[in-house]
Design a protein around this motif. Structure first.
Motif, mmCIF file in Angstrom:
data_model
loop_
_atom_site.group_PDB
_atom_site.id
_atom_site.type_symbol
_atom_site.label_atom_id
_atom_site.label_comp_id
_atom_site.label_asym_id
_atom_site.label_seq_id
_atom_site.Cartn_x
_atom_site.Cartn_y
_atom_site.Cartn_z
ATOM 1 N N UNK A 160 42.693 16.322 -23.565
ATOM 2 C CA UNK A 160 43.881 15.859 -22.606
ATOM 3 C C UNK A 160 43.910 14.220 -22.841
ATOM 4 N N UNK A 161 45.350 14.138 -23.128
ATOM 5 C CA UNK A 161 45.807 12.916 -23.685
ATOM 6 C C UNK A 161 46.902 12.534 -22.542
ATOM 7 N N UNK A 162 46.806 11.118 -22.090
ATOM 8 C CA UNK A 162 47.523 10.523 -20.849
ATOM 9 C C UNK A 162 49.021 10.587 -21.452
ATOM 10 N N UNK A 163 49.926 10.862 -20.630
ATOM 11 C CA UNK A 163 51.452 10.744 -21.082
ATOM 12 C C UNK A 163 51.901 9.426 -21.693
ATOM 13 N N UNK A 164 51.246 8.559 -21.350
ATOM 14 C CA UNK A 164 51.653 7.181 -21.880
ATOM 15 C C UNK A 164 51.364 7.054 -23.365
ATOM 16 N N UNK A 165 50.246 7.912 -23.934
ATOM 17 C CA UNK A 165 50.083 8.042 -25.154
ATOM 18 C C UNK A 165 51.076 8.919 -26.130
ATOM 19 N N UNK A 166 52.312 9.122 -25.594
ATOM 20 C CA UNK A 166 53.200 9.800 -26.398
ATOM 21 C C UNK A 166 53.852 8.725 -27.121
ATOM 22 N N UNK A 167 54.109 8.968 -28.299
ATOM 23 C CA UNK A 167 54.593 7.870 -29.382
ATOM 24 C C UNK A 167 56.183 8.394 -29.362
ATOM 25 N N UNK A 168 56.974 7.364 -28.682
ATOM 26 C CA UNK A 168 58.471 7.597 -28.917
ATOM 27 C C UNK A 168 58.748 8.540 -27.772
ATOM 28 N N UNK A 169 59.886 9.373 -27.879
ATOM 29 C CA UNK A 169 60.316 10.470 -27.050
ATOM 30 C C UNK A 169 59.690 11.759 -27.212
ATOM 31 N N UNK A 170 59.461 12.494 -26.147
ATOM 32 C CA UNK A 170 59.132 14.012 -26.369
ATOM 33 C C UNK A 170 60.015 14.636 -27.227
ATOM 34 N N UNK A 171 59.512 15.316 -28.126
ATOM 35 C CA UNK A 171 60.269 16.002 -29.134
ATOM 36 C C UNK A 171 60.887 15.552 -30.347
ATOM 37 N N UNK A 220 58.859 13.792 -32.359
ATOM 38 C CA UNK A 220 57.556 13.305 -33.357
ATOM 39 C C UNK A 220 57.962 13.677 -34.957
ATOM 40 N N UNK A 221 58.538 14.793 -34.987
ATOM 41 C CA UNK A 221 58.859 15.455 -36.514
ATOM 42 C C UNK A 221 59.626 14.274 -37.312
ATOM 43 N N UNK A 222 60.672 13.669 -36.822
ATOM 44 C CA UNK A 222 61.661 12.772 -37.161
ATOM 45 C C UNK A 222 60.675 11.420 -37.393
ATOM 46 N N UNK A 223 60.075 11.041 -36.625
ATOM 47 C CA UNK A 223 58.966 9.865 -36.547
ATOM 48 C C UNK A 223 57.849 9.958 -37.851
ATOM 49 N N UNK A 224 57.371 11.290 -38.062
ATOM 50 C CA UNK A 224 56.523 11.551 -38.937
ATOM 51 C C UNK A 224 57.147 11.292 -40.243
ATOM 52 N N UNK A 225 58.376 11.857 -40.360
ATOM 53 C CA UNK A 225 59.066 11.938 -41.714
ATOM 54 C C UNK A 225 59.175 10.406 -42.120
ATOM 55 N N UNK A 226 59.689 9.466 -41.237
ATOM 56 C CA UNK A 226 60.021 8.171 -41.382
ATOM 57 C C UNK A 226 58.612 7.556 -41.917
#
Ligand SMILES: Cc1cc2nc3c(=O)[nH]c(=O)nc-3n(C[C@H](O)[C@H](O)[C@H](O)COP(=O)(O)OP(=O)(O)OC[C@H]3O[C@@H](n4cnc5c(N)ncnc54)[C@H](O)[C@@H]3O)c2cc1C
Length: 386
Positions: free
Chosen positions: A220-231, A233-239
């Motif tokens: 269980x990960x608190x929602x404030x731990x989402x990096x950037x916006x939901x959905x 993540x893949x673009x962030x990972x590639x960058x």
């Protein structure tokens, strides 16, 4: 020539690192190899120099020397044992960049200073047993439950995982959308219930590096731990991978430079047919080819890094630098082993260690084939600007 394009402080700092490598790192090469780790007093010197946080801006406690500064340092560190790269590369690269590129101000304040200081270690959890080159095929899921996200799945080959405090994790929040808006990046803290370290694999080189499986069981990960916006993540990972690829190129160039010196030194002292083998044209040509390829890789890497720091984010440039440097470094290792003859096959000359270690760089952060895929896509879309 390139020196004119780089700030004097960065060149001075690279010089400081060069001296550190010569004085503190090179002499303990065998000790690190025997013990499988860098002695703590030397790790502390790495911290004191700020080498964990070169890419992290000064306002978050890093050195803020950008991709170019980090690449120049990584090249110098290539003269030291590969364990040094393992030690600092993740906090400077894939372990911090997602937070830096897409994280909230609170996340940056909370995590980056400790990563920059080397007080905490990070890791980047993208690859899974069924999703390597095709990272979008991941099956680790993230399901929203009130103010938490619940993660389930298995990542593998995760560098630093057994010793990491901060995990950047990519998980699927929408199975239909996948890479097109269905993958989210999360920060998961060590000790979060449901986060477990799984199997460690033995590998052919980089004995001082740690990598393992990472298991998520109703984590269980608190929602404030989402990096950037939901959905997103893949673009962030590639960058995130772009800077990793550039610095990986720089490390390969450093290792190749060191190998070339080893080859040239040996050729001058090894006598056969009554003269040093350096006098045979076959050996001279191998040295010449090594030097030429190293120079080409260096120019490419520096150009790509300078353009990255100037805000030009063409992923294909980082891919070209990584592809070329990792492939020529393996060729250099092979030629230098050949120059050493049978001695090159013996552990004591250390050439065989480089030969094994360098093989990794054609695989990690995207295989050579995947770099070619990235480059050819940019060519076919008419997006590549050389
Ligand atoms: C020591 C080590 C440390 C690592 N650290 C991390 C880490 O910290 N975090 C992380 O997330 N991952 C990490 N990885 C994973 C690494 O990034 C993957 O191994 C790599 O991306 C390749 O995936 P794979 O091993 O599943 O190979 P596969 O994807 O199974 O590839 C097998 C072969 O098929 C080729 N191939 C696949 N698709 C194509 C295609 N479309 N066109 C042409 N050829 C193709 C590949 O190039 C390769 O030659 C690490 C790996 C190693 C070995």
């Amino acid at each position: 020539m390139y020196k004119q394009a780089i700030a004097k402080e960065i060149l001075d700092f690279t010089d400081t690192v060069k001296k550190f490598v010569k004085k503190d790192c090179e002499p303990i090469d065998d000790l690190i190899e025997a013990q499988g780790k860098i002695p703590e007093p030397v790790v502390q010197k790495v911290r004191d120099l700020g080498l964990y946080g070169m890419t992290i801006p000064t306002e978050y406690g890093g050195l803020g020397i950008g991709a170019t500064g980090y690449c120049l340092v990584a090249k110098q560190m290539g003269w030291a044992h590969g364990a040094f790269r393992s030690l600092i590369a993740v906090n400077n690269g894939i372990g911090s960049q997602a937070i830096l590129l897409a994280g909230s101000e609170e996340q940056k304040q909370k995590y980056l200073p400790d990563l920059a200081a080397g007080k905490k270690l990070s890791c980047f959890c993208l690859t899974e047993p069924g999703a390597g080159s095709d990272a979008g095929a991941m099956t680790t899921t993230a399901v929203k439950d009130g103010k938490f996200w619940v993660l389930n799945g298995l990542k593998h080959f995760i560098t630093n995982a057994p010793i990491a405090d901060v995990f950047t994790v990519l998980a699927l929040n929408d199975k239909e959308k996948r890479t097109k808006g269905g993958i989210t990046a999360f920060i998961v803290d060590k000790g979060t219930p449901g986060l477990k370290i799984g199997q460690l694999h033995e590998h052919m080189g980089s004995k001082a590096a740690h990598q393992s499986e990472v298991i998520f069981e109703d984590c269980r990960v608190p929602e404030e731990n989402v990096i950037g916006k939901v959905g997103e993540g893949f673009r962030t990972a590639m960058k995130t991978l772009d800077i990793g690829r550039l610095t990986l190129a720089a490390s390969c160039i450093g290792y190749a430079e060191k190998l070339l010196k080893m080859g040239s030194d040996y050729a001058k002292v090894r006598v056969q047919f009554g003269k040093p083998i350096a006098e045979f044209q076959a050996i001279q040509w191998m040295l010449a080819d090594c030097a030429t390829e190293i120079y080409a890789a260096d120019c490419m890497m520096l150009d790509a890094a300078l353009r990255y720091d100037a805000g030009e984010r063409q992923g294909a440039l980082a891919s070209m630098a990584k592809l070329y440097a990792s492939e020529i470094a393996c060729k250099v290792a092979d030629r230098v082993l050949q120059i050493h003859g049978g001695m090159g096959y013996m552990v004591e000359t250390k050439v065989e260690r480089y030969y094994r270690e360098l093989r990794l760089y054609r695989l990690v952060e995207g295989t050579s084939e995947i770099q070619r895929l990235v480059i050819s896509r940019a060519v076919l879309k008419d997006e590549l600007q050389i």
